[in-house]
Enzyme design. Structure first.
Site, short mmCIF file in Angstrom:
data_model
loop_
_atom_site.label_atom_id
_atom_site.label_comp_id
_atom_site.label_asym_id
_atom_site.label_seq_id
_atom_site.Cartn_x
_atom_site.Cartn_y
_atom_site.Cartn_z
N GLU A 20 0.85 -1.19 0.00
CA GLU A 20 0.00 0.00 0.00
C GLU A 20 0.89 1.24 0.00
O GLU A 20 1.65 1.45 0.93
CB GLU A 20 -0.90 0.01 1.24
CG GLU A 20 -1.71 1.27 1.42
CD GLU A 20 -2.38 1.35 2.78
OE1 GLU A 20 -2.69 2.48 3.22
OE2 GLU A 20 -2.59 0.30 3.42
N ARG A 30 0.89 10.46 1.05
CA ARG A 30 1.33 11.43 2.06
C ARG A 30 2.52 12.25 1.58
O ARG A 30 3.06 13.06 2.34
CB ARG A 30 1.70 10.72 3.37
CG ARG A 30 0.55 9.94 3.99
CD ARG A 30 0.99 9.23 5.24
NE ARG A 30 0.00 8.29 5.72
CZ ARG A 30 0.21 7.39 6.67
NH1 ARG A 30 1.40 7.32 7.25
NH2 ARG A 30 -0.74 6.56 7.04
N THR A 76 -4.42 6.31 2.35
CA THR A 76 -4.68 7.70 2.71
C THR A 76 -5.57 8.38 1.67
O THR A 76 -5.36 9.54 1.30
CB THR A 76 -3.39 8.51 2.93
OG1 THR A 76 -2.39 7.68 3.53
CG2 THR A 76 -3.64 9.69 3.87
N LYS A 127 -10.69 -1.38 6.99
CA LYS A 127 -9.44 -1.11 7.68
C LYS A 127 -9.78 -0.66 9.10
O LYS A 127 -10.60 0.24 9.29
CB LYS A 127 -8.67 -0.01 6.95
CG LYS A 127 -7.42 0.48 7.67
CD LYS A 127 -6.71 1.55 6.85
CE LYS A 127 -5.49 2.09 7.55
NZ LYS A 127 -4.73 3.04 6.71
#
Length: 214
Positions: free
Chosen positions: A41, A45, A69, A129
Site C-alpha cells: 500500500e 502522504r 490515505t 481497515k
C-alpha cells in the site's frame, strides 16, 4: 467491486510504503517482494506518491499495488489513474465511501467505531481497515466486534509490529494486517534495503506459520 481479500497476493500482510521519490518507492517495494511480500500500500502522504504507484507498477508488474490515505473523490480517481489496484482510506464518510465504490476497485475504508462499521455495511462493504488499531482497542476490540459484526473482516493498521503481529493474524475476523514496521524510516534513509527484505521475510514466515496452524 471485488473483495480486497480476493485480489491480495502473498501472505496476509499489507506493508505500507511512504517515499519522497519514485526510485526510493521502487527500491522499497523490490526489497519487500524479495522478502516474500505480494501486496503493498503506497500512502498518499508525499507530493510524488502517485508517481511512486505508477513507478512500482511499471518496475514490478507481479506485485499488487494499492493506494492508501484516500481522503476524497479526487484522491480515489487520481490513484486509479496512476495504476492503483485497490484503495484504502483512514476514515469513512458516505461521500468518501461512494467515491471509492465508484472507481470499481477493491477497497478497505477506515473505521474505528461501531457506527462507522454500520455505515460501511449499509453501503455493502464488508472488508474494512481498522485504524488506528492499537489506539482503538487493539486485538481485544476486534474480538469484541466479531460477535456483533459477524459478517465483517478487518485489516488492522496502526501500532502493529513484529512483537504483536501474531495476536492480530490469529483473529478469525482479520484477513490481512497492515503497517509500516517492515519499512523503518531509518532503513529507508540509509538505503538499507537488506533490512527491509529481512523484516519482510520474518513477517511472511510468521504469517505462514499461523495460517498452517489455523
Amino acid at each position: 467491486m471485488s473483495a480486497l481479500s480476493h485480489v491480495l497476493q502473498g501472505p496476509a500482510l499489507l506493508p505500507i510504503i511512504q517515499a519522497e521519490v519514485p526510485s526510493t518507492a521502487v527500491a522499497i517495494a523490490k526489497a519487500m517482494q524479495q522478502g516474500g511480500i505480494g501486496s503493498v500500500e503506497v500512502v498518499l502522504r508525499t507530493p510524488k506518491a502517485l508517481d511512486c504507484i505508477s513507478a512500482i507498477r511499471s518496475a514490478l508488474p507481479e506485485l499488487l499495488v494499492g493506494a492508501g490515505t484516500i481522503l476524497s473523490a479526487a484522491d480515489a480517481q487520481a490513484a486509479k489513474d496512476a495504476g492503483s489496484q485497490f484503495l484504502v482510506s483512514p476514515a469513512s464518510t458516505p461521500k468518501l465511501l461512494q467515491a471509492m465504490l465508484d472507481t470499481g476497485l477493491a477497497l478497505a475504508p477506515g473505521v474505528s467505531t461501531p457506527s462507522e462499521i454500520a455505515l460501511a455495511l449499509e453501503m455493502g462493504i464488508r472488508e474494512l481497515k481498522f485504524f488506528p488499531a492499537n489506539l482503538s482497542g487493539g486485538s481485544a476490540m476486534l474480538k469484541a466486534l466479531s460477535s456483533i459484526f459477524q459478517q465483517v473482516r478487518f485489516c488492522p493498521t496502526g501500532g502493529i509490529s513484529q512483537q504483536n503481529l501474531a495476536e492480530y493474524l490469529a483473529l478469525p475476523n482479520v484477513f490481512v494486517v497492515g503497517g509500516s514496521w517492515i519499512s523503518p524510516a531509518s532503513a529507508i534513509a540509509s538505503g538499507d534495503w537488506a533490512q527491509i527484505t529481512a523484516l519482510s521475510h520474518q513477517a511472511c514466515s510468521l504469517a505462514r506459520q499461523l495460517k498452517q496452524a489455523a
